[in-house]
Scaffold this active site. Structure first.
Site, mmCIF file in Angstrom:
data_model
loop_
_atom_site.group_PDB
_atom_site.id
_atom_site.type_symbol
_atom_site.label_atom_id
_atom_site.label_comp_id
_atom_site.label_asym_id
_atom_site.label_seq_id
_atom_site.Cartn_x
_atom_site.Cartn_y
_atom_site.Cartn_z
ATOM 1 N N VAL A 16 0.831 -1.206 0.000
ATOM 2 C CA VAL A 16 0.000 0.000 0.000
ATOM 3 C C VAL A 16 0.864 1.253 0.000
ATOM 4 O O VAL A 16 0.650 2.175 -0.795
ATOM 5 C CB VAL A 16 -0.948 0.010 1.221
ATOM 6 C CG1 VAL A 16 -1.734 1.316 1.289
ATOM 7 C CG2 VAL A 16 -1.900 -1.171 1.163
ATOM 8 N N ARG A 48 13.432 -1.976 6.297
ATOM 9 C CA ARG A 48 14.565 -2.489 5.521
ATOM 10 C C ARG A 48 15.009 -1.427 4.508
ATOM 11 O O ARG A 48 14.515 -1.403 3.367
ATOM 12 C CB ARG A 48 14.175 -3.783 4.809
ATOM 13 C CG ARG A 48 13.857 -4.933 5.765
ATOM 14 C CD ARG A 48 13.617 -6.244 5.035
ATOM 15 N NE ARG A 48 12.430 -6.175 4.195
ATOM 16 C CZ ARG A 48 11.196 -6.395 4.621
ATOM 17 N NH1 ARG A 48 10.983 -6.685 5.899
ATOM 18 N NH2 ARG A 48 10.169 -6.316 3.802
ATOM 19 N N VAL A 133 -11.364 0.214 6.431
ATOM 20 C CA VAL A 133 -12.575 -0.614 6.476
ATOM 21 C C VAL A 133 -12.815 -1.421 5.211
ATOM 22 O O VAL A 133 -13.014 -2.625 5.276
ATOM 23 C CB VAL A 133 -13.803 0.257 6.799
ATOM 24 C CG1 VAL A 133 -15.085 -0.562 6.722
ATOM 25 C CG2 VAL A 133 -13.666 0.867 8.188
ATOM 26 N N GLY A 135 -11.125 -0.918 1.777
ATOM 27 C CA GLY A 135 -10.296 -0.583 0.629
ATOM 28 C C GLY A 135 -10.780 0.668 -0.073
ATOM 29 O O GLY A 135 -10.951 1.725 0.541
ATOM 30 N N ILE A 137 -13.647 1.279 -1.331
ATOM 31 C CA ILE A 137 -15.077 1.569 -1.212
ATOM 32 C C ILE A 137 -15.298 2.715 -0.236
ATOM 33 O O ILE A 137 -14.920 2.617 0.932
ATOM 34 C CB ILE A 137 -15.854 0.329 -0.726
ATOM 35 C CG1 ILE A 137 -15.596 -0.864 -1.646
ATOM 36 C CG2 ILE A 137 -17.344 0.630 -0.644
ATOM 37 C CD1 ILE A 137 -16.164 -2.167 -1.110
ATOM 38 N N LYS A 206 -13.150 -4.447 11.456
ATOM 39 C CA LYS A 206 -13.918 -3.544 10.586
ATOM 40 C C LYS A 206 -15.341 -3.359 11.108
ATOM 41 O O LYS A 206 -15.890 -2.251 11.052
ATOM 42 C CB LYS A 206 -13.926 -4.100 9.165
ATOM 43 C CG LYS A 206 -12.545 -4.126 8.518
ATOM 44 C CD LYS A 206 -12.546 -4.869 7.200
ATOM 45 C CE LYS A 206 -11.157 -4.881 6.584
ATOM 46 N NZ LYS A 206 -11.099 -5.656 5.323
ATOM 47 N N GLY A 305 -5.989 -4.674 -1.485
ATOM 48 C CA GLY A 305 -5.022 -4.529 -2.564
ATOM 49 C C GLY A 305 -4.343 -3.171 -2.525
ATOM 50 O O GLY A 305 -4.868 -2.204 -1.966
#
Length: 429
Positions: A16, A48, A133, A135, A137, A206, A305
């Site tokens: 993300v 890292r 909650v 993505g 939407i 959520k 995603g």
């Protein structure tokens, strides 16, 4: 337009975070036009530093997240590292040093959202978390703002893409749970350790956030009843099909009929194929919101995603930056109702119960008598198999979870009932 840029610190640069950084760079002109000032990525905290991150100036990379949020010239901190600590300390430190925060951290918000909101209010800063909650939407902002003048009575939906993918594959291909999980893992929908998803922890976090916003009360993840999908079998899927249903992992947040309490729960449930949620396929999410004036609203789209989640993060970034320019803050916590969260035993719904029974006369009468004695009304009964594999499938009318539990306990005492193969709630009717 203001020419001095608003400075943004990014905590985390995984799937993300890297997408957030990419869009901030490639869409810089559009973001500046929408905000009214340019935004500048001023630092990126990672674990890292040696890892190559395309499109990000190596000079921005640091392993000292605390020093980054303490700089004093940072306007907005974007937190996408997840977990409870060090995220909680970093967010509160950011408030103390003058920055507003955009977060995607559902676990932290569900566990300690009240304290974070209090810290934001104390320092006059924003806390936005649309990405926590569902993505891409839009769900948090409609509940906090668009429906602020309405009374929300119920939120019902699919809020975890991994479990929806698994259950969809079990339904459409006849795969077993393990086989469907393997496919989800191979496609990148499931983590190497899928526990948070398949045991319902992700969806429960959520649900806690949604219930708190929808009902203007404080709901923590510990208040949410939770069941995962690991016990869902091919036989459950087949039974659902025979009823004209499918199985989904649902998050259900409800205001009691008398308005004096709320419930929040996550569990597998059978829903009719005619219900819109039944057609939500693969890793997609969908949420129904039922409000007194607005009626039923449905929100649908990719719930996870890199790109979808980054979209929600950047939407919050634009809103927070606009507030910063206007020397204002957006909506904070609204918990004025102080409604208690009722235990699962008080929840009323329908049930599908599969019993392994002896194949002899009188079994149905004994089972029906137990249901009647416990005050649970039977809708339908179906007998399957013969001999050692005989079973009864009972579908009830609406009953409380406590009454159903008492019924099942009594059924287990019958010498003609060899076992309770499965119990599943029936929703959406």
């Amino acid at each position: 337009m203001r020419t001095r840029p608003l400075k943004v610190a990014l905590l985390g640069c995984g799937v993300v975070g890297s997408e957030v950084a990419r869009i901030m760079t490639t869409h810089a002109d559009d973001l500046a036009a929408r905000i009214g000032a340019p935004v500048e990525l001023a630092g990126v905290a990672v674990r890292r530093p040696s890892k190559v991150r395309e499109g990000i100036d190596p000079a921005l990379i640091t392993t000292d997240a605390t020093a980054l949020v303490k700089r004093g010239d940072i306007d907005v901190v974007i937190e996408v590292i997840g977990g409870i600590e060090p995220a909680r300390t970093l967010i509160t430190t950011a408030f103390e040093h003058g920055a507003s925060v955009v977060s995607a951290n559902k676990a932290l918000l569900a566990e300690d959202g009240a304290a974070l909101h209090a810290a934001a209010e104390q320092h006059g800063r924003d806390l936005y978390y649309e990405a926590a909650v569902a993505g891409a939407i839009p769900l948090v902002r409609p509940l906090r703002e668009s429906l602020a003048g309405d009374k929300v009575n119920r939120v019902l939906g699919i809020v975890n893409g991994t479990t929806n993918f698994i259950l969809d594959k079990m339904d459409t291909s006849g795969a077993g749970y393990s086989e469907a999980l393997d496919e989800a893992t191979a496609l990148g929908y499931a983590e190497a350790d899928p526990t948070a998803d398949v045991e319902g922890f992700d969806a429960a976090a959520k649900a806690a956030i949604l219930a708190g916003i929808a009902f203007h009360t404080r709901v923590r993840i510990g208040d949410v009843y939770r069941e995962g999908i690991t016990e869902v079998t091919a036989a459950d899927i087949a039974s659902a099909r025979r009823m004209g249903c499918t199985v989904k992992l649902l998050a259900i947040c409800e205001r009691a009929a008398d308005g004096r309490s709320v419930t929040a729960r996550v569990h597998p449930a059978m829903i009719p194929l005619s219900h819109p949620l039944a057609s939500v396929r693969e890793a997609y999410n969908a949420v129904f919101v039922e409000a007194e004036a607005a009626g039923q609203l449905m929100f649908y789209g990719p719930g996870a995603g890199g790109s979808p989640t980054a979209s929600a993060v950047l939407g919050d970034l634009v809103a927070v930056c606009r507030n910063k320019l206007n020397e204002a803050t957006g909506p904070g916590e609204s918990a004025y109702t102080r409604l208690p969260v009722s235990p699962m035993g008080d929840v009323v719904t329908r049930y599908h119960i599969s019993l392994d029974v002896a194949d002899k006369p009188g079994v149905l009468a004994q089972v029906a008598t137990v249901f009647a004695e416990k005050g649970v009304s039977i809708d339908t009964v179906r007998q399957q198999g013969k001999g050692g594999e005989a079973s009864l499938v009972v579908v009830t009318h609406r009953a409380s979870d406590a009454a159903l539990s008492a019924t099942v306990g009594a059924l287990r005492q019958l010498d003609t009932v060899r076992g309770v193969a499965s119990i599943m709630r029936v929703e959406g009717e």
